[in-house]
Design a protein around this motif. Structure first.
Motif, mmCIF file in Angstrom:
data_model
loop_
_atom_site.group_PDB
_atom_site.id
_atom_site.type_symbol
_atom_site.label_atom_id
_atom_site.label_comp_id
_atom_site.label_asym_id
_atom_site.label_seq_id
_atom_site.Cartn_x
_atom_site.Cartn_y
_atom_site.Cartn_z
ATOM 1 N N THR A 148 0.905 -1.280 0.724
ATOM 2 C CA THR A 148 -0.056 0.457 0.337
ATOM 3 C C THR A 148 0.535 1.163 0.138
ATOM 4 O O THR A 148 0.729 2.076 -0.551
ATOM 5 C CB THR A 148 -1.025 -0.365 1.565
ATOM 6 O OG1 THR A 148 -1.602 -0.791 1.033
ATOM 7 C CG2 THR A 148 -1.954 1.157 1.369
ATOM 8 N N GLY A 149 2.096 1.436 0.595
ATOM 9 C CA GLY A 149 2.819 2.608 0.957
ATOM 10 C C GLY A 149 3.074 2.835 -0.725
ATOM 11 O O GLY A 149 3.679 3.334 -0.941
ATOM 12 N N TYR A 150 4.186 1.698 -0.695
ATOM 13 C CA TYR A 150 4.968 1.691 -2.240
ATOM 14 C C TYR A 150 4.325 1.842 -3.257
ATOM 15 O O TYR A 150 4.226 2.910 -4.515
ATOM 16 C CB TYR A 150 5.322 0.344 -2.332
ATOM 17 C CG TYR A 150 6.435 0.103 -3.544
ATOM 18 C CD1 TYR A 150 8.268 -0.362 -3.116
ATOM 19 C CD2 TYR A 150 6.582 -0.136 -4.592
ATOM 20 C CE1 TYR A 150 8.920 -0.060 -3.551
ATOM 21 C CE2 TYR A 150 7.491 -0.319 -5.710
ATOM 22 C CZ TYR A 150 8.750 -0.092 -4.801
ATOM 23 O OH TYR A 150 9.640 -0.426 -6.222
ATOM 24 N N MET A 151 2.982 1.456 -3.323
ATOM 25 C CA MET A 151 1.924 2.488 -4.145
ATOM 26 C C MET A 151 1.613 3.133 -4.443
ATOM 27 O O MET A 151 1.835 4.734 -5.213
ATOM 28 C CB MET A 151 1.022 1.728 -3.950
ATOM 29 C CG MET A 151 -0.009 1.410 -5.569
ATOM 30 S SD MET A 151 -2.141 1.105 -4.683
ATOM 31 C CE MET A 151 -2.364 2.044 -3.676
ATOM 32 N N GLY A 152 1.421 3.813 -3.196
ATOM 33 C CA GLY A 152 1.588 5.228 -2.756
ATOM 34 C C GLY A 152 2.404 6.652 -3.316
ATOM 35 O O GLY A 152 1.924 7.251 -3.728
ATOM 36 N N ALA A 153 3.587 6.020 -2.812
ATOM 37 C CA ALA A 153 4.747 6.491 -3.425
ATOM 38 C C ALA A 153 5.008 6.588 -5.156
ATOM 39 O O ALA A 153 5.200 7.281 -5.600
ATOM 40 C CB ALA A 153 5.762 5.943 -3.357
ATOM 41 N N ASP A 154 4.632 5.247 -5.640
ATOM 42 C CA ASP A 154 4.884 5.193 -7.159
ATOM 43 C C ASP A 154 3.450 6.335 -7.779
ATOM 44 O O ASP A 154 4.073 6.476 -8.534
ATOM 45 C CB ASP A 154 4.338 3.529 -7.315
ATOM 46 C CG ASP A 154 4.614 3.580 -9.130
ATOM 47 O OD1 ASP A 154 5.530 3.438 -9.413
ATOM 48 O OD2 ASP A 154 3.402 2.197 -9.420
ATOM 49 N N PHE A 155 2.072 6.432 -7.061
ATOM 50 C CA PHE A 155 1.379 7.604 -8.266
ATOM 51 C C PHE A 155 2.309 8.677 -8.418
ATOM 52 O O PHE A 155 1.011 9.668 -8.582
ATOM 53 C CB PHE A 155 0.627 7.514 -7.011
ATOM 54 C CG PHE A 155 -0.704 6.355 -7.069
ATOM 55 C CD1 PHE A 155 -0.564 5.201 -8.515
ATOM 56 C CD2 PHE A 155 -1.760 6.078 -6.346
ATOM 57 C CE1 PHE A 155 -1.590 4.151 -8.346
ATOM 58 C CE2 PHE A 155 -3.059 5.353 -6.233
ATOM 59 C CZ PHE A 155 -2.696 3.435 -7.347
ATOM 60 N N CYS A 156 2.808 8.822 -6.874
ATOM 61 C CA CYS A 156 3.329 10.211 -6.945
ATOM 62 C C CYS A 156 5.072 10.681 -8.169
ATOM 63 O O CYS A 156 5.140 11.807 -8.036
ATOM 64 C CB CYS A 156 4.271 10.554 -5.366
ATOM 65 S SG CYS A 156 2.915 10.454 -4.274
ATOM 66 N N THR A 199 0.723 16.146 -6.587
ATOM 67 C CA THR A 199 0.121 14.935 -6.881
ATOM 68 C C THR A 199 -0.783 14.785 -5.470
ATOM 69 O O THR A 199 0.610 15.151 -4.705
ATOM 70 C CB THR A 199 0.342 13.395 -7.169
ATOM 71 O OG1 THR A 199 1.650 14.171 -8.568
ATOM 72 C CG2 THR A 199 0.479 12.875 -6.898
ATOM 73 N N LEU A 200 -1.060 14.764 -5.450
ATOM 74 C CA LEU A 200 -1.600 13.798 -4.350
ATOM 75 C C LEU A 200 -2.618 12.167 -4.622
ATOM 76 O O LEU A 200 -3.120 11.771 -5.393
ATOM 77 C CB LEU A 200 -3.373 14.594 -4.266
ATOM 78 C CG LEU A 200 -4.300 14.221 -2.934
ATOM 79 C CD1 LEU A 200 -3.300 14.140 -1.351
ATOM 80 C CD2 LEU A 200 -5.776 14.743 -2.402
#
Length: 390
Positions: A174-182, A306-307
């Motif tokens: 979840t955290g990795y995906m959140g950073a990837d989204f940025c 980016t949010l």
């Protein structure tokens, strides 16, 4: 078998329940080695997400050893040590083919419970997380049934400890995906609201992806210390500043963070009249969400930034859409697409680049599950995650 189950709002119990069985030829039965609490569990424990039923076994973040496989399972076998992402995926539908795994079209057996709220488009099913998310039995138990085992069981390499693998089930992806989204670029500053398991993983992941600066926002000294130690983050204790927005502006030379990650969700804490308003409306069930962290992240992000929203939300009031539109922001959000990131995460863990085992601040037997959740919910004794061994 013994399992931890929901008996009512703020009422968890351990008891004897029926052992899981192979239902579909693609199933596996997993003997659970470790499972852990997650902040999103508190949303249904506290009664903010409905459709729980007394006796529902909870828990969606886990790892263990394959005990039995159905005749169609080919990639894993009895005795394999595996980690399982929290969302159940078929691997064949259009969404799975696009690596949007938490949106799988074929693993939610009760879509009618979600469709009115999501425009008719249900998510994938998830272990132990309300009937609105499928009604599957959870993993705070001695055994759990894993549907579509070939897609959802990932072998843990030698040298990766159980406690490290455990958090690759949910917190780390979840955290990795959140950073990837940025879409992080060299020189970027990333601000992360929340220093729980997901927030800390988002901070470390942002570093791995090249962020020059990570700024962590929370109120608990021990969690802020973890952010400094494990993610090299600069920190803001929001109870010690007049304004988080002003603090971030000052730290970024007036421009604001390039990306903001909300790793808090619907039960955010805060200060001021807006927070008091949210508390009252949530208590009266006029909204499900206390949106302090999300609103701050929107307002703090720089123009064109980016949010990334990782926190779980239902219905929120006073959402500042005008700020998003006028600042030209990009907004990305999802429940975790864990299967898309698992190979990378296991490789990071094997190389020692990401070891989330430090999140396991407190360990309990499964029989002490209710006590573990109480410590986790109230953050007693610096509890970040409670880990259960059946």
């Amino acid at each position: 078998m013994r399992a931890l189950y929901w008996n009512g709002v703020n009422d968890l119990r351990v008891g004897t329940v029926k052992d899981p069985e192979i239902v579909n030829p693609h199933d596996a039965i997993l003997r659970v080695s470790l499972s852990t609490t997650c902040g999103s569990d508190l949303h249904f424990i506290n009664g903010y997400i409905p459709t729980m039923q007394a006796g529902d076994v909870i828990g969606h973040e886990f790892m263990g050893v394959i005990e039995e496989v159905g005749p169609a399972v080919k990639r894993v076998a009895k005795g394999d040590r595996v980690v399982v992402p929290s969302f159940i995926v078929c691997g064949q539908c259009w969404y799975c083919q696009q690596s949007l795994y938490s949106l799988c079209d074929n693993t939610h057996p009760k879509p009618e419970l979600q469709e009115p709220m999501l425009g008719g488009y249900p998510t994938a099913g998830i272990y132990g997380y309300t009937h609105a998310f499928g009604g599957y039995a959870g993993a705070h138990a001695q055994y759990v049934r894993v549907p579509f085992a070939d897609n959802d069981c990932f072998k843990v390499p030698d040298g990766v400890a159980d406690e490290t693998a455990l958090f690759l089930s949910d917190a780390a992806p979840t955290g990795y995906m959140g950073a990837d989204f940025c879409d992080i670029r060299p020189g970027d500053t990333v601000a992360v609201w929340g220093c729980g398991g997901v927030g800390l993983m988002a901070q470390q992941s942002a570093r791995l992806m090249g962020a020059e600066r990570v700024i962590a926002i929370d109120r608990f000294p021990e969690r802020l210390q973890m952010a400094r130690e494990h993610a090299g983050a600069e920190t803001i204790d929001y109870t010690q500043v007049d304004s988080v927005l002003d603090a971030l502006k000052e730290m970024t030379g007036g421009r604001g963070p390039d990306a903001c990650i909300d790793a808090v969700g619907m039960e955010a804490h805060g200060t001021g009249p807006q927070y008091a308003y949210d508390v009252v409306k949530q208590a009266l069930r006029l909204e499900t969400d206390r949106g302090q962290a999300l609103r701050e992240a929107i307002m703090a992000c720089r123009k064109g930034g980016t949010l990334s929203v990782l926190g779980v939300y239902g219905l929120i009031d006073k959402f500042p859409m005008g700020a998003i539109m006028n600042k030209g922001m990009t907004v990305r959000s999802a429940q975790q697409h864990g299967q898309a990131y698992m190979d990378r995460l296991l490789a990071h863990a094997q190389r020692g680049e990401l070891n989330p085992a430090y999140l396991a601040t407190h360990r309990f037997s499964l029989e002490d599950g209710p006590h573990g959740y109480d410590m986790f919910k109230h953050k007693k004794d610096g509890c970040v995650r409670a880990v259960f061994a059946p």
